[in-house]
Scaffold this motif. Sequence first.
Motif, PDB file in Angstrom:
ATOM      1  N   LEU A  89      42.111  43.623 -30.082  1.00 26.85           N
ATOM      2  CA  LEU A  89      41.005  44.015 -29.405  1.00 26.85           C
ATOM      3  C   LEU A  89      41.049  43.402 -27.848  1.00 26.85           C
ATOM      4  N   ILE A  90      41.850  42.392 -27.865  1.00 32.63           N
ATOM      5  CA  ILE A  90      41.916  41.907 -26.385  1.00 32.63           C
ATOM      6  C   ILE A  90      42.704  43.208 -25.521  1.00 32.63           C
ATOM      7  N   ILE A  91      43.489  43.467 -26.190  1.00 32.68           N
ATOM      8  CA  ILE A  91      44.439  44.712 -25.499  1.00 32.68           C
ATOM      9  C   ILE A  91      43.550  45.796 -25.442  1.00 32.68           C
ATOM     10  N   ALA A  92      42.822  46.307 -26.194  1.00 34.59           N
ATOM     11  CA  ALA A  92      42.190  47.674 -26.274  1.00 34.59           C
ATOM     12  C   ALA A  92      40.883  47.442 -25.482  1.00 34.59           C
ATOM     13  N   LEU A  93      40.267  46.211 -25.320  1.00 29.37           N
ATOM     14  CA  LEU A  93      38.913  46.087 -24.464  1.00 29.37           C
ATOM     15  C   LEU A  93      39.036  45.526 -23.397  1.00 29.37           C
ATOM     16  N   LYS A  94      40.488  45.539 -22.849  1.00 26.73           N
ATOM     17  CA  LYS A  94      41.089  45.050 -21.620  1.00 26.73           C
ATOM     18  C   LYS A  94      40.479  43.632 -21.119  1.00 26.73           C
ATOM     19  N   SER A  95      40.545  42.787 -22.199  1.00 29.76           N
ATOM     20  CA  SER A  95      40.075  41.215 -22.064  1.00 29.76           C
ATOM     21  C   SER A  95      38.563  41.075 -21.911  1.00 29.76           C
ATOM     22  N   GLY A  96      37.676  42.206 -22.494  1.00 25.75           N
ATOM     23  CA  GLY A  96      36.031  42.408 -22.439  1.00 25.75           C
ATOM     24  C   GLY A  96      35.570  42.874 -21.446  1.00 25.75           C
ATOM     25  N   ILE A  97      36.265  43.505 -20.397  1.00 25.51           N
ATOM     26  CA  ILE A  97      35.700  44.090 -19.057  1.00 25.51           C
ATOM     27  C   ILE A  97      36.011  45.521 -19.164  1.00 25.51           C
ATOM     28  N   ILE A  98      34.708  46.534 -19.450  1.00 27.34           N
ATOM     29  CA  ILE A  98      35.275  47.911 -19.516  1.00 27.34           C
ATOM     30  C   ILE A  98      34.344  48.310 -18.364  1.00 27.34           C
ATOM     31  N   ASP A  99      35.094  49.338 -17.759  1.00 26.09           N
ATOM     32  CA  ASP A  99      34.360  50.112 -16.732  1.00 26.09           C
ATOM     33  C   ASP A  99      34.221  51.853 -17.294  1.00 26.09           C
ATOM     34  N   ASN A 128      28.975  60.352 -12.369  1.00 24.48           N
ATOM     35  CA  ASN A 128      28.818  59.869 -11.263  1.00 24.48           C
ATOM     36  C   ASN A 128      28.231  58.328 -11.210  1.00 24.48           C
ATOM     37  N   VAL A 129      27.977  57.789 -12.166  1.00 24.44           N
ATOM     38  CA  VAL A 129      27.328  56.433 -12.301  1.00 24.44           C
ATOM     39  C   VAL A 129      28.468  55.624 -13.009  1.00 24.44           C
ATOM     40  N   ALA A 130      28.809  54.718 -12.052  1.00 26.82           N
ATOM     41  CA  ALA A 130      29.820  53.580 -12.752  1.00 26.82           C
ATOM     42  C   ALA A 130      28.957  52.436 -13.351  1.00 26.82           C
ATOM     43  N   LEU A 131      29.584  52.177 -14.743  1.00 33.06           N
ATOM     44  CA  LEU A 131      28.994  51.157 -15.306  1.00 33.06           C
ATOM     45  C   LEU A 131      30.169  50.246 -15.662  1.00 33.06           C
ATOM     46  N   ILE A 132      29.715  49.016 -15.604  1.00 35.08           N
ATOM     47  CA  ILE A 132      30.757  47.921 -16.124  1.00 35.08           C
ATOM     48  C   ILE A 132      30.369  47.200 -17.266  1.00 35.08           C
ATOM     49  N   LEU A 133      30.812  47.061 -18.175  1.00 32.70           N
ATOM     50  CA  LEU A 133      30.146  46.575 -19.758  1.00 32.70           C
ATOM     51  C   LEU A 133      31.175  45.047 -19.628  1.00 32.70           C
ATOM     52  N   ASN A 134      30.394  44.251 -19.805  1.00 34.08           N
ATOM     53  CA  ASN A 134      31.009  42.940 -20.021  1.00 34.08           C
ATOM     54  C   ASN A 134      30.926  42.512 -21.553  1.00 34.08           C
ATOM     55  N   LEU A 135      31.975  42.730 -22.172  1.00 36.74           N
ATOM     56  CA  LEU A 135      32.123  42.537 -23.662  1.00 36.74           C
ATOM     57  C   LEU A 135      32.828  41.143 -23.906  1.00 36.74           C
ATOM     58  N   GLN A 136      32.765  40.426 -23.162  1.00 37.32           N
ATOM     59  CA  GLN A 136      33.800  39.039 -23.217  1.00 37.32           C
ATOM     60  C   GLN A 136      32.973  38.196 -24.363  1.00 37.32           C
ATOM     61  N   PHE A 137      31.664  38.122 -24.530  1.00 37.68           N
ATOM     62  CA  PHE A 137      31.093  37.213 -25.508  1.00 37.68           C
ATOM     63  C   PHE A 137      31.275  38.018 -26.824  1.00 37.68           C
ATOM     64  N   PHE A 138      31.093  39.307 -26.955  1.00 36.40           N
ATOM     65  CA  PHE A 138      31.611  39.985 -28.309  1.00 36.40           C
ATOM     66  C   PHE A 138      33.027  39.824 -28.645  1.00 36.40           C
ATOM     67  N   LEU A 139      34.010  39.696 -27.596  1.00 38.49           N
ATOM     68  CA  LEU A 139      35.177  39.376 -27.799  1.00 38.49           C
ATOM     69  C   LEU A 139      35.566  38.135 -28.192  1.00 38.49           C
ATOM     70  N   LEU A 140      34.757  37.174 -27.668  1.00 34.51           N
ATOM     71  CA  LEU A 140      34.975  35.746 -28.064  1.00 34.51           C
ATOM     72  C   LEU A 140      34.445  35.579 -29.555  1.00 34.51           C
ATOM     73  N   MET A 141      33.410  36.341 -29.751  1.00 30.36           N
ATOM     74  CA  MET A 141      32.924  36.060 -31.318  1.00 30.36           C
ATOM     75  C   MET A 141      34.049  36.691 -32.349  1.00 30.36           C
ATOM     76  N   VAL A 142      34.599  37.903 -31.969  1.00 33.21           N
ATOM     77  CA  VAL A 142      35.351  38.486 -33.004  1.00 33.21           C
ATOM     78  C   VAL A 142      36.581  37.401 -33.054  1.00 33.21           C
ATOM     79  N   ILE A 143      37.168  36.798 -31.998  1.00 33.95           N
ATOM     80  CA  ILE A 143      38.277  36.125 -31.909  1.00 33.95           C
ATOM     81  C   ILE A 143      37.846  34.839 -32.733  1.00 33.95           C
ATOM     82  N   LEU A 144      36.725  34.213 -32.503  1.00 31.16           N
ATOM     83  CA  LEU A 144      36.567  32.817 -33.317  1.00 31.16           C
ATOM     84  C   LEU A 144      36.217  33.184 -34.823  1.00 31.16           C
ATOM     85  N   ILE A 145      35.804  34.290 -35.328  1.00 30.93           N
ATOM     86  CA  ILE A 145      35.512  34.737 -36.566  1.00 30.93           C
ATOM     87  C   ILE A 145      37.191  35.089 -37.059  1.00 30.93           C
TER      88      ILE A 145
END
Length: 152
Positions: A88-98, A103-120
């Motif tokens: 998940l760290i590799i696939a989610l590019k450390s939690g930041i996905i663009d 023509n609309v650029a979205l940047i998703l910050n999934l670091q909190f989700f990634l942190l929860m998965v890592i802790l679980i």
Amino acid sequence: MNLKKFPKRNISIRILKAGVKAAFVYVAYFIFTLVTRQVHELIGEYSPFIEGFFIAIAIFIFLIEFSSGTIFKYMLEFARSLFIIFYLIIALKSGIIDVNIQNVALILNLQFFLLMVILINLIEIARTVLSAIDFLHEKAEGELQSNARARI
């Protein structure tokens, strides 16, 4: 490894149970692809990662179920948890996905989700280690009791 103690008559039942559980993962993947078909253009570039993840989890489930009752089960559970963390760290590019949508650029910050998965998964690793220690303790205790009975 002492193969004489390995239950050979249960092997077909173990393979059947492991195969059924792995088939359930495939069914979950099939349902996931049906549900996410409408948003395929959003997750299209992540399709190989998702497919690889489900295949790896199905293989882990098959091997863990097949090796139940042995110490290899706990080793495989430990490896599965580490695999999930690093995959998940590799696939989610450390939690930041663009994502670019029409023509609309979205940047998703999934670091909190990634942190929860890592802790679980770290909790799962701790549980697996403790279960392995308990398994080895009960196995050693059983051998000591059988040796004590043999001496009497």
